[in-house]
Design a protein around this motif. Structure first.
Motif, PDB file in Angstrom:
ATOM      1  N   PHE A 194       0.854  -1.193   0.000  1.00 19.56           N
ATOM      2  CA  PHE A 194       0.000   0.000   0.000  1.00 19.56           C
ATOM      3  C   PHE A 194       0.883   1.234   0.000  1.00 19.56           C
ATOM      4  O   PHE A 194       1.958   1.211   0.591  1.00 19.56           O
ATOM      5  N   LYS A 254      -0.430   6.777   1.922  1.00 20.72           N
ATOM      6  CA  LYS A 254      -1.736   7.430   1.910  1.00 20.72           C
ATOM      7  C   LYS A 254      -2.887   6.429   1.989  1.00 20.72           C
ATOM      8  O   LYS A 254      -3.827   6.617   2.758  1.00 20.72           O
ATOM      9  N   ASP A 255      -2.800   5.374   1.215  1.00 18.32           N
ATOM     10  CA  ASP A 255      -3.855   4.349   1.278  1.00 18.32           C
ATOM     11  C   ASP A 255      -3.903   3.707   2.658  1.00 18.32           C
ATOM     12  O   ASP A 255      -4.968   3.458   3.205  1.00 18.32           O
ATOM     13  N   SER A 265      -5.462   6.003   5.127  1.00 15.22           N
ATOM     14  CA  SER A 265      -6.901   6.091   4.830  1.00 15.22           C
ATOM     15  C   SER A 265      -7.706   4.974   5.486  1.00 15.22           C
ATOM     16  O   SER A 265      -8.890   5.138   5.765  1.00 15.22           O
ATOM     17  N   TRP A 291     -12.564   7.248   0.613  1.00 16.61           N
ATOM     18  CA  TRP A 291     -11.643   7.863  -0.350  1.00 16.61           C
ATOM     19  C   TRP A 291     -11.988   9.337  -0.611  1.00 16.61           C
ATOM     20  O   TRP A 291     -11.224  10.063  -1.208  1.00 16.61           O
TER      21      TRP A 291
END
Ligand code: ADP
Ligand code: MG
Length: 243
Positions: free
Chosen positions: A89, A92-93, A96, A107
């Motif tokens: 990943f 940022k993902d 999140s 998202w």
């Protein structure tokens, strides 16, 4: 408020936490110390509803056993002791993912994610893959994910273990700057106590044996007793002696 009443956790015949009662107020900072195997991680896992237990735990008045995963996640975020992932990943993902308890359309919450990444000082790593970070960078990303979750309490299990001296300092700075958040931080690092302050809880053999503050005159004696080693005091600070 977190309220634990007569908590006992068993793994088969082994009693990992025994008859422990504790209240943690909103916004209170707690450093939880105790030798390896004293039940610290188990206590955190009980708060998260991840282990079976006897006794009762209330999160802001609601019993943990009656709450769903998502409801618990709105009250408590968790920085686990050992974290690794083989998945690539981006930072940022990964950060999140802390939003899952809030919104199905996570998202869309770009701003909140970017703010958390900035707060822990890794904006330059936003698009880097999580499995390529250094230990200190990864720990900051994990804290950012917990911050995005925006729960009233954040539980951290030895967040500075395995980090180099500078990263320890940076991570402790991030934690000490958190505002309006209850913190329960497991650590056997006296730096954490010196830096974060607040309430100190000592556990030994599954039992809570001391609750006080860094200012208590008998803390030094209790820490020495808990870890069966001497500690030193220089000015306001406590140290493990190097001899
Ligand atoms: P700490 O975090 O203070 O080092 P833990 O809560 O991890 O301590 O462990 C407390 C005790 O429970 C230890 O004796 C440990 O070996 C035991 N224990 C922890 N997890 C398990 C498990 N999944 N199964 C059996 N015993 C466990
Ligand atoms: Mg542990």
């Amino acid at each position: 408020m977190i309220e634990i009443r007569d908590l006992t956790v068993r793994y088969g015949k082994k009693i990992a936490v025994e008859n422990l009662s504790l209240k943690v107020k909103d916004g209170e900072r707690v450093i939880l110390m105790g030798p390896n195997g004293s039940g610290k991680t188990t206590l955190l896992r009980a708060l998260l509803g991840l282990v079976k237990f006897e006794g009762r735990i209330f999160l802001n008045g609601r019993e943990v056993g009656a709450l769903s995963r998502t409801e618990i996640a709105r009250e408590i975020s968790y920085v686990p002791q050992i974290f690794s992932t083989p998945y690539a990943f981006t930072v940022k993902d990964f950060v999140s993912m802390g939003l899952y308890s809030h919104s199905r359309e996570w998202w869309h919450e770009d701003r909140r994610v970017n703010d958390a990444i900035e707060m822990v000082g890794i904006t330059n790593l936003t698009l880097k893959e999580i499995n390529t970070l250094s230990g200190g960078e990864l720990q900051k990303a994990i804290i950012a994910r917990a911050l995005v979750q925006d729960a009233s309490y954040i539980l951290m299990d030895e967040p500075t273990a395995h980090l180099d001296i500078r990263s320890v300092q940076e991570v402790l700075d991030i934690i000490s700057n958190l505002k309006n958040k209850g913190i329960i931080m497991v650590s056997h690092d006296l730096n954490a106590l010196n830096k974060i302050g607040g309430t100190v809880i000592l556990m030994k053999n599954g039992k809570l044996i001391f609750r006080g503050t860094k200012e208590d005159s008998d803390l030094k004696r209790w820490i020495s007793e808990t870890f069966e080693t001497n500690i030193r005091e220089i000015d306001d600070f406590l140290y493990f002696p190097l001899t």
